[in-house]
Design a protein around this motif. Structure first.
Motif, PDB file in Angstrom:
ATOM      1  N   ASP A 101     -10.131 -27.114  23.737  1.00  0.00           N
ATOM      2  CA  ASP A 101      -8.676 -27.101  23.921  1.00  0.00           C
ATOM      3  C   ASP A 101      -8.304 -26.199  25.088  1.00  0.00           C
ATOM      4  OD1 ASP A 101      -8.361 -28.815  21.809  1.00  0.00           O
ATOM      5  OD2 ASP A 101      -7.763 -27.266  20.369  1.00  0.00           O
ATOM      6  N   GLY A 102      -9.037 -25.099  25.224  1.00  0.00           N
ATOM      7  CA  GLY A 102      -8.750 -24.167  26.315  1.00  0.00           C
ATOM      8  C   GLY A 102      -9.012 -24.771  27.676  1.00  0.00           C
ATOM      9  N   GLN A 103     -10.104 -25.485  27.824  1.00  0.00           N
ATOM     10  CA  GLN A 103     -10.397 -26.134  29.104  1.00  0.00           C
ATOM     11  C   GLN A 103      -9.329 -27.168  29.446  1.00  0.00           C
ATOM     12  OE1 GLN A 103     -14.287 -27.574  28.090  1.00  0.00           O
ATOM     13  NE2 GLN A 103     -15.345 -25.843  29.037  1.00  0.00           N
ATOM     14  N   ALA A 104      -8.919 -27.940  28.454  1.00  0.00           N
ATOM     15  CA  ALA A 104      -7.869 -28.933  28.686  1.00  0.00           C
ATOM     16  C   ALA A 104      -6.568 -28.259  29.103  1.00  0.00           C
ATOM     17  CB  ALA A 104      -7.656 -29.778  27.435  1.00  0.00           C
ATOM     18  N   ALA A 105      -6.264 -27.125  28.467  1.00  0.00           N
ATOM     19  CA  ALA A 105      -5.038 -26.403  28.806  1.00  0.00           C
ATOM     20  C   ALA A 105      -5.107 -25.840  30.224  1.00  0.00           C
ATOM     21  CB  ALA A 105      -4.815 -25.274  27.797  1.00  0.00           C
ATOM     22  N   MET A 106      -6.266 -25.342  30.641  1.00  0.00           N
ATOM     23  CA  MET A 106      -6.419 -24.827  32.002  1.00  0.00           C
ATOM     24  C   MET A 106      -6.262 -25.945  33.028  1.00  0.00           C
ATOM     25  SD  MET A 106      -6.934 -21.515  32.087  1.00  0.00           S
ATOM     26  CE  MET A 106      -7.705 -21.286  33.691  1.00  0.00           C
ATOM     27  N   LEU A 107      -6.844 -27.102  32.740  1.00  0.00           N
ATOM     28  CA  LEU A 107      -6.715 -28.235  33.660  1.00  0.00           C
ATOM     29  C   LEU A 107      -5.258 -28.673  33.790  1.00  0.00           C
ATOM     30  CD1 LEU A 107      -9.824 -30.214  32.429  1.00  0.00           C
ATOM     31  CD2 LEU A 107      -9.498 -29.417  34.779  1.00  0.00           C
ATOM     32  N   ALA A 108      -4.536 -28.654  32.672  1.00  0.00           N
ATOM     33  CA  ALA A 108      -3.140 -29.075  32.701  1.00  0.00           C
ATOM     34  C   ALA A 108      -2.257 -28.040  33.390  1.00  0.00           C
ATOM     35  CB  ALA A 108      -2.648 -29.320  31.277  1.00  0.00           C
ATOM     36  N   ARG A 109      -2.536 -26.762  33.159  1.00  0.00           N
ATOM     37  CA  ARG A 109      -1.661 -25.708  33.705  1.00  0.00           C
ATOM     38  C   ARG A 109      -1.882 -25.523  35.209  1.00  0.00           C
ATOM     39  NH1 ARG A 109       1.442 -21.833  31.561  1.00  0.00           N
ATOM     40  NH2 ARG A 109       1.859 -19.955  32.780  1.00  0.00           N
ATOM     41  N   TYR A 110      -3.133 -25.560  35.626  1.00  0.00           N
ATOM     42  CA  TYR A 110      -3.440 -25.324  37.047  1.00  0.00           C
ATOM     43  C   TYR A 110      -3.962 -26.629  37.664  1.00  0.00           C
ATOM     44  CZ  TYR A 110      -3.070 -20.511  35.459  1.00  0.00           C
ATOM     45  OH  TYR A 110      -2.616 -19.338  34.911  1.00  0.00           O
ATOM     46  N   LYS A 111      -3.183 -27.668  37.526  1.00  0.00           N
ATOM     47  CA  LYS A 111      -3.637 -29.014  37.896  1.00  0.00           C
ATOM     48  C   LYS A 111      -3.936 -29.161  39.380  1.00  0.00           C
ATOM     49  CE  LYS A 111      -0.049 -30.736  35.994  1.00  0.00           C
ATOM     50  NZ  LYS A 111       0.942 -31.718  35.438  1.00  0.00           N
ATOM     51  N   THR A 373     -29.111 -20.204  22.885  1.00  0.00           N
ATOM     52  CA  THR A 373     -29.071 -18.745  23.038  1.00  0.00           C
ATOM     53  C   THR A 373     -28.271 -18.034  21.957  1.00  0.00           C
ATOM     54  OG1 THR A 373     -27.067 -18.786  24.404  1.00  0.00           O
ATOM     55  CG2 THR A 373     -29.178 -19.008  25.557  1.00  0.00           C
ATOM     56  N   TRP A 374     -27.435 -18.768  21.225  1.00  0.00           N
ATOM     57  CA  TRP A 374     -26.467 -18.217  20.271  1.00  0.00           C
ATOM     58  C   TRP A 374     -25.401 -17.363  20.960  1.00  0.00           C
ATOM     59  CZ3 TRP A 374     -25.522 -20.423  15.941  1.00  0.00           C
ATOM     60  CH2 TRP A 374     -26.549 -21.144  15.294  1.00  0.00           C
ATOM     61  N   SER A 375     -25.270 -17.488  22.259  1.00  0.00           N
ATOM     62  CA  SER A 375     -24.190 -16.817  22.979  1.00  0.00           C
ATOM     63  C   SER A 375     -22.915 -17.641  22.862  1.00  0.00           C
ATOM     64  CB  SER A 375     -24.541 -16.670  24.465  1.00  0.00           C
ATOM     65  OG  SER A 375     -25.736 -15.963  24.647  1.00  0.00           O
ATOM     66  N   ILE A 376     -21.793 -16.965  22.608  1.00  0.00           N
ATOM     67  CA  ILE A 376     -20.494 -17.644  22.703  1.00  0.00           C
ATOM     68  C   ILE A 376     -20.245 -17.939  24.176  1.00  0.00           C
ATOM     69  CG2 ILE A 376     -18.008 -17.408  22.417  1.00  0.00           C
ATOM     70  CD1 ILE A 376     -18.557 -15.594  20.027  1.00  0.00           C
ATOM     71  N   VAL A 377     -20.028 -19.181  24.509  1.00  0.00           N
ATOM     72  CA  VAL A 377     -19.809 -19.559  25.904  1.00  0.00           C
ATOM     73  C   VAL A 377     -18.361 -19.948  26.180  1.00  0.00           C
ATOM     74  CG1 VAL A 377     -22.167 -20.193  26.497  1.00  0.00           C
ATOM     75  CG2 VAL A 377     -20.709 -21.856  25.327  1.00  0.00           C
ATOM     76  N   ALA A 378     -17.575 -20.176  25.123  1.00  0.00           N
ATOM     77  CA  ALA A 378     -16.155 -20.500  25.296  1.00  0.00           C
ATOM     78  C   ALA A 378     -15.413 -20.110  24.025  1.00  0.00           C
ATOM     79  CB  ALA A 378     -15.957 -21.982  25.593  1.00  0.00           C
ATOM     80  N   GLY A 379     -14.140 -19.727  24.189  1.00  0.00           N
ATOM     81  CA  GLY A 379     -13.336 -19.349  23.040  1.00  0.00           C
ATOM     82  C   GLY A 379     -11.866 -19.640  23.268  1.00  0.00           C
ATOM     83  N   ASP A 380     -11.202 -20.111  22.222  1.00  0.00           N
ATOM     84  CA  ASP A 380      -9.758 -20.355  22.256  1.00  0.00           C
ATOM     85  C   ASP A 380      -9.097 -19.400  21.276  1.00  0.00           C
ATOM     86  OD1 ASP A 380     -10.253 -22.450  24.009  1.00  0.00           O
ATOM     87  OD2 ASP A 380     -10.312 -23.952  22.407  1.00  0.00           O
ATOM     88  N   HIS A 381      -8.044 -18.713  21.727  1.00  0.00           N
ATOM     89  CA  HIS A 381      -7.378 -17.689  20.933  1.00  0.00           C
ATOM     90  C   HIS A 381      -5.909 -18.067  20.754  1.00  0.00           C
ATOM     91  CE1 HIS A 381     -10.817 -15.960  23.019  1.00  0.00           C
ATOM     92  NE2 HIS A 381     -10.882 -15.023  22.106  1.00  0.00           N
ATOM     93  N   LEU A 388      -1.741 -21.778  21.639  1.00  0.00           N
ATOM     94  CA  LEU A 388      -2.903 -21.332  22.390  1.00  0.00           C
ATOM     95  C   LEU A 388      -2.463 -20.290  23.410  1.00  0.00           C
ATOM     96  CD1 LEU A 388      -5.919 -21.615  23.017  1.00  0.00           C
ATOM     97  CD2 LEU A 388      -5.331 -23.483  24.583  1.00  0.00           C
ATOM     98  N   TRP A 389      -3.062 -19.118  23.321  1.00  0.00           N
ATOM     99  CA  TRP A 389      -2.626 -17.970  24.114  1.00  0.00           C
ATOM    100  C   TRP A 389      -3.647 -17.625  25.196  1.00  0.00           C
ATOM    101  CZ3 TRP A 389      -1.784 -12.479  21.552  1.00  0.00           C
ATOM    102  CH2 TRP A 389      -1.367 -11.569  22.535  1.00  0.00           C
ATOM    103  N   ARG A 390      -4.875 -17.361  24.780  1.00  0.00           N
ATOM    104  CA  ARG A 390      -5.910 -16.937  25.718  1.00  0.00           C
ATOM    105  C   ARG A 390      -7.141 -17.830  25.596  1.00  0.00           C
ATOM    106  NH1 ARG A 390      -5.230 -10.357  24.773  1.00  0.00           N
ATOM    107  NH2 ARG A 390      -3.485 -10.085  26.223  1.00  0.00           N
ATOM    108  N   VAL A 391      -7.801 -18.006  26.735  1.00  0.00           N
ATOM    109  CA  VAL A 391      -8.974 -18.876  26.828  1.00  0.00           C
ATOM    110  C   VAL A 391     -10.109 -18.075  27.463  1.00  0.00           C
ATOM    111  CG1 VAL A 391      -9.909 -20.978  27.868  1.00  0.00           C
ATOM    112  CG2 VAL A 391      -7.523 -20.915  27.080  1.00  0.00           C
TER     113      VAL A 391
END
Length: 454
Positions: A101-111, A373-381, A388-391
């Motif tokens: 959802d965060g990636q989609a929001a970034m694409l829409a906001r900074y199109k 790796t079990w690393s978090i690579v993306a997060g939606d807050h 949706l506030w922070r990505v």
């Protein structure tokens, strides 16, 4: 007997904790036998996907690549790759199922400026063989403790739950994942304003992890020890933080101290955690935003949603190029998309929902963990209104000189404030991350904090 409603509620809550803790059994020997066969030693699917766009895991990069000079240079092993395609605001509907959802929001906001170059997938992640052995040895022993908010019988495993059954198990894999025995690095934190302006804050950051601390009774429950010293700007230079995390943070909360360069005093810092503002971050991140997520997990209910194929930041060596300036990377609104790299990988999706009686500025968080790796690579807050506030994004590199997968840049985009914070870059610093750095155990003590800060 006169039993009031509060007592009944407390007993009921205790019962729920006991049931939830006991209902999740350790994995069986039969399940554990899959590690290293159809599953990787980390619990990821060894096979590729049906159409071959995700390849099979072949062990990752285990040797130091040509041109790598620890502390000096780290060439891109996939520099010859060309993007397979570019995801933009105009065509993102075609790829939406594999976007957060965060990636989609970034694409829409900074199109006009934000896009995602998607490259061939390389499953480069690898850990030392001894770490794989620890994971396998403990895989049938480690259990959740304290209602799921702690661990028992972890040993030296860095993936306590390679076949996770719950969201708590999955987030614990991220919290104690392998990042080497210790490292020392000089990095920046920068809050990038709407117009692209920023003033980098330079840190010296030194961490020692569970596998790197001396084996003493006092260290038996250590997850990590960390010292961060601000070098610049001058007005904050010398301010130094010491933090110690343990495997049962409800029973033994994070210990933290801070040396204030202005007053020249060392003080306990119990506020270093949860949603308290990160030090000198201008309110752009919380303390538990660092390392994508860190600290105690007791304020949320954690749900394991499942596994998905998604486009995630990966093999981000171009962002680590030491010929780049920070201004080349940090652009208005977001990182320079010409320098970022996305690949199709399988991720575990975990949803954290704030408990009714708990307080946090994020009412819900959704995390995406790389299976290798079990690393978090993306997060939606999400805020309290469900907006949706922070990505966040963690741009991973396989550090072949240490056989360690680690972020070279973490970024947290504020969609409502139209700014972002980036942490971990060292392109313009005099040296790169040093995984051979070691410290005596008494380095991580309040008594040493003042000596080190000066």
């Amino acid at each position: 007997m006169n039993v009031n409603k509060r007592t009944i509620a407390a007993v009921a809550m205790l019962g729920c904790l006991m049931v939830s803790a006991s209902a999740v059994a350790k994995i069986t020997e039969q399940e554990a036998a899959r590690l290293g066969t159809d599953l990787t030693p980390m619990g990821a699917e060894r096979a590729g996907n049906a159409d071959g766009s995700i390849p099979a895991w072949d062990g990752g990069i285990k040797t130091v690549l040509p041109g790598v000079v620890p502390g000096v240079s780290r060439p891109d092993p996939y520099a010859a790759d060309k993007p397979l395609f570019k995801i933009t605001a105009a065509n993102m509907a075609q790829y939406r199922a594999k976007l957060t959802d965060g990636q989609a929001a970034m694409l829409a906001r900074y199109k006009e400026t934000f896009f995602m170059n998607v490259y061939p997938t390389h499953r480069s992640a690898a850990l030392p063989e001894t770490i794989y052995q620890h994971i396998r040895a403990q895989s049938t022993k480690t259990e959740l403790a304290d209602g799921g908010y702690g661990l028992s019988d972890l040993g030296l495993s860095t993936v306590p739950f390679p076949i996770p059954k719950t969201g708590q198990e999955a987030i614990w894999n991220h919290l104690v994942r392998y990042r080497g025995q210790a490292f020392e690095r000089r990095v920046i934190q920068a809050v990038v304003q709407r117009n692209g302006s920023f003033d980098p804050m330079i840190y010296r950051d030194m961490m020692t992890f569970r596998s790197g601390v001396p084996e003493t009774p006092e260290n038996a429950d250590i997850v990590l020890k960390d010292v961060q010293k601000i070098l610049e700007p001058q007005r904050l230079a010398g301010t130094t933080l010491l933090a110690i995390d343990r495997i049962n943070p409800v029973r033994a909360p994070r210990q933290a101290w801070i040396y204030n360069a202005g007053t020249r005093r060392v003080l306990r810092a119990p506020e270093i955690g949860y949603d308290n503002p990160g030090i000198a971050a201008d309110g752009a991140r919380t303390n538990d935003n660092f390392d994508m997520y860190n600290g105690a997990i007791d304020r949320y209910d954690w749900k394991l949603v499942g596994k998905r194929e998604m486009y995630i930041p990966y093999n981000a060596n171009r962002l680590d190029d030491r010929l780049l300036k920070y201004a080349d990377i940090l652009k208005p609104g977001h990182l320079n998309p010409e320098l970022t790299r996305y690949e199709l990988h399988r991720v575990w999706v975990v949803e954290a929902t704030l408990k009714p009686a708990s307080r946090h500025i994020y009412a819900k968080r959704v995390y995406y963990m790389d299976e290798d790796t079990w690393s978090i690579v993306a997060g939606d807050h999400f805020d309290g209104r469900g907006e949706l506030w922070r990505v966040s994004e963690g741009h991973l590199i396989q550090y072949t000189d240490a056989t360690v997968p680690l972020y070279c840049v973490e970024v947290l985009y504020d969609l409502l404030g139209d700014r972002y914070i980036a942490f971990g870059m060292n392109n313009e610093e005099p040296y790169e991350i040093n995984f051979d750095w070691r410290a005596d155990d008494d380095f991580y003590t309040p008594s040493n904090l003042r000596r080190f800060a000066n």
